[in-house]
Every structure is written in structure tokens, then in C-alpha cells.
Motif scaffolding. Structure first.
Motif, PDB file in Angstrom:
ATOM      1  N   VAL A   1       0.817  -1.216   0.000  1.00 36.02           N
ATOM      2  CA  VAL A   1       0.000   0.000   0.000  1.00 36.02           C
ATOM      3  C   VAL A   1       0.854   1.270   0.000  1.00 36.02           C
ATOM      4  O   VAL A   1       0.609   2.174  -0.814  1.00 36.02           O
ATOM      5  CB  VAL A   1      -0.990  -0.002   1.183  1.00 36.02           C
ATOM      6  N   PRO A   2       1.877   1.405   0.866  1.00 35.56           N
ATOM      7  CA  PRO A   2       2.696   2.630   0.823  1.00 35.56           C
ATOM      8  C   PRO A   2       3.363   2.845  -0.535  1.00 35.56           C
ATOM      9  O   PRO A   2       3.411   3.973  -1.035  1.00 35.56           O
ATOM     10  CB  PRO A   2       3.728   2.403   1.925  1.00 35.56           C
ATOM     11  N   LEU A   3       3.888   1.766  -1.105  1.00 35.48           N
ATOM     12  CA  LEU A   3       4.512   1.869  -2.420  1.00 35.48           C
ATOM     13  C   LEU A   3       3.511   2.364  -3.457  1.00 35.48           C
ATOM     14  O   LEU A   3       3.797   3.297  -4.225  1.00 35.48           O
ATOM     15  CB  LEU A   3       5.054   0.506  -2.859  1.00 35.48           C
ATOM     16  N   LEU A   4       2.331   1.770  -3.503  1.00 35.35           N
ATOM     17  CA  LEU A   4       1.341   2.131  -4.507  1.00 35.35           C
ATOM     18  C   LEU A   4       0.816   3.548  -4.295  1.00 35.35           C
ATOM     19  O   LEU A   4       0.470   4.231  -5.262  1.00 35.35           O
ATOM     20  CB  LEU A   4       0.199   1.114  -4.508  1.00 35.35           C
ATOM     21  N   MET A   5       0.769   3.987  -3.054  1.00 34.84           N
ATOM     22  CA  MET A   5       0.400   5.378  -2.790  1.00 34.84           C
ATOM     23  C   MET A   5       1.447   6.325  -3.385  1.00 34.84           C
ATOM     24  O   MET A   5       1.097   7.342  -4.008  1.00 34.84           O
ATOM     25  CB  MET A   5       0.265   5.611  -1.285  1.00 34.84           C
ATOM     26  N   ALA A   6       2.706   5.982  -3.226  1.00 40.02           N
ATOM     27  CA  ALA A   6       3.782   6.814  -3.763  1.00 40.02           C
ATOM     28  C   ALA A   6       3.761   6.827  -5.287  1.00 40.02           C
ATOM     29  O   ALA A   6       3.923   7.882  -5.916  1.00 40.02           O
ATOM     30  CB  ALA A   6       5.134   6.316  -3.253  1.00 40.02           C
ATOM     31  N   LEU A   7       3.547   5.659  -5.891  1.00 44.48           N
ATOM     32  CA  LEU A   7       3.516   5.587  -7.355  1.00 44.48           C
ATOM     33  C   LEU A   7       2.311   6.327  -7.912  1.00 44.48           C
ATOM     34  O   LEU A   7       2.402   7.002  -8.949  1.00 44.48           O
ATOM     35  CB  LEU A   7       3.516   4.125  -7.803  1.00 44.48           C
ATOM     36  N   ALA A   8       1.164   6.220  -7.240  1.00 52.69           N
ATOM     37  CA  ALA A   8      -0.021   6.961  -7.674  1.00 52.69           C
ATOM     38  C   ALA A   8       0.230   8.463  -7.585  1.00 52.69           C
ATOM     39  O   ALA A   8      -0.212   9.234  -8.450  1.00 52.69           O
ATOM     40  CB  ALA A   8      -1.234   6.563  -6.836  1.00 52.69           C
ATOM     41  N   ALA A   9       0.957   8.889  -6.546  1.00 56.77           N
ATOM     42  CA  ALA A   9       1.272  10.310  -6.394  1.00 56.77           C
ATOM     43  C   ALA A   9       2.133  10.802  -7.554  1.00 56.77           C
ATOM     44  O   ALA A   9       1.948  11.935  -8.039  1.00 56.77           O
ATOM     45  CB  ALA A   9       1.982  10.549  -5.060  1.00 56.77           C
TER      46      ALA A   9
END
Length: 210
Positions: A167-175
Motif C-alpha cells: 500500500v505505501p509503495l502504490l500510494m507513492a507511485l499513484a502520487a
């Protein structure tokens, strides 16, 4: 185990993901087929939407699939060599696509590549991504909004499916994807964002997702 050795797999995963993600398939395909320098066409973006402005639908489709595939391959390749380091490969691939060093860090917007890494990390994430992306695109015909919505959905879907480790990784990539779409966001707020198949202005080439 010495600290230097511990850091080898994570660093290697990142360094493998970046050059794979940074392969500018849109630029390569348009040059190879005589369609011109993609960076001098439309918005100058290297993704599939701008490739479509060359009038080559087949090239645009190939660019989309290859941009997706490079994210998927980066994750799967690292999974086979250094199991557990897939998130770093995913990060490297998306950063490479959005900021390729050999194009002076002027890359694409990351939607297709994010779908590829989502598929590699946990295939249901990629499936939900595709449904949201393509479903919204068909419904509202605004490519940038569809791509951003799909990107935002990815960490949410991961949390719902219990894949909390990514989840943290995907939040960063979405950002990163949202940041690359900041001009599109401004046009959406202003009500001037073009719809796919309706606008012929140069802005259309900047509308989404490659």
C-alpha cells in the motif's frame, strides 16, 4: 551478514527496474516506422496517447502494451532473481518511465506502466486497474481522468485485498502519476480538458496516460 551485502538485492532490483521502465517505446516505434520524432509531435509526451496523434493506431496500441509489459517484466524478473524485492523493481520501472535519464528525464505519465507493475505485484490489482481505467474511459471519454482514477484505486484495492505491504509503495507511485498529470488537473478544474475522439487541438496529445 555484512550491511553492504544486505543492500545488494534491493539496490539491484531498483537498478534493474529503472532501465527497463526507461525504455521509450513510443519514441523508438515512431522513429523506426518513419512517423517522426514523437517529442516534436503534439504534446511531446512519449506515451500511447501522443503516438495516436501520428495517425498510427497500431503504433499507439503497441506502445500501450509495451509500456505495460515493461513494468510487468521488471517485477516478475526481480521476483525470480531476488524474491521479496519486487516493490523496488516496481518503483524503479515507474520512475524510469516517467523520468528516463536518456530523454533528459522527460518521460511519460505512467498509467500503463503502473498497470503493469500492479499486475506483477498482485494480478487482481492490475485487473481492477484495467476495469476502472477502461470503464471510465468508455463512459466519460476523458483519458487523463480515467488514468488518474485507476492510479488512485490501486492502493485502495491493495488495502481492501489485504495486501498492506504494498500500500505505501502504490500510494507513492499513484502520487507520481498525479504529479505528471498536473497540467491535466488544471484543465479539468477549468473545464477545458479535451475528450477522446472529440478534440483535435494539440492539447489532446497531452490528455493522458502514457
Amino acid at each position: 551478514m555484512p550491511t553492504a551485502i544486505i543492500w545488494i538485492p534491493p539496490l539491484a532490483a531498483l537498478l534493474l527496474g529503472y532501465p527497463l521502465g526507461a525504455i521509450p517505446f513510443g519514441v523508438l516505434l515512431t522513429r523506426m516506422t518513419g512517423a517522426g520524432d514523437l517529442r516534436q509531435i503534439g504534446s511531446g509526451n512519449i506515451g500511447a496517447t501522443n503516438v495516436l496523434r501520428t495517425g498510427r493506431k497500431g503504433l499507439a496500441a503497441a506502445t500501450l502494451l509495451l509500456d505495460l509489459a515493461k513494468g510487468l517484466v521488471a517485477v516478475l524478473l526481480v521476483a525470480s532473481i531476488w524474491p521479496g524485492e519486487q516493490p523496488l523493481a516496481a518503483a524503479g520501472a515507474l520512475i524510469g518511465h516517467c523520468y528516463p535519464v536518456w530523454l533528459r528525464f522527460r518521460g511519460g505519465k505512467g498509467v500503463a506502466t503502473l498497470m503493469g507493475v500492479a499486475l506483477g505485484l498482485h494480478w487482481p490489482l492490475g485487473l481492477v486497474f484495467a476495469v476502472i481505467w477502461l470503464g471510465l474511459l468508455a463512459a466519460i471519454r476523458i483519458s487523463s481522468l480515467a488514468g488518474m482514477a485507476a492510479a488512485i484505486s490501486t492502493p485502495v484495492t491493495a488495502a481492501v485485498l489485504g495486501e498492506f505491504d504494498v500500500v505505501p509503495l502504490l500510494m507513492a507511485l499513484a502520487a507520481i502519476v498525479l504529479w505528471k498529470h498536473r497540467a491535466n488537473i488544471t484543465r479539468l478544474v477549468d473545464g477545458t480538458e479535451p475528450r477522446v475522439g472529440r478534440s483535435k487541438s494539440d492539447a489532446a496529445g497531452d490528455a493522458a496516460g502514457g
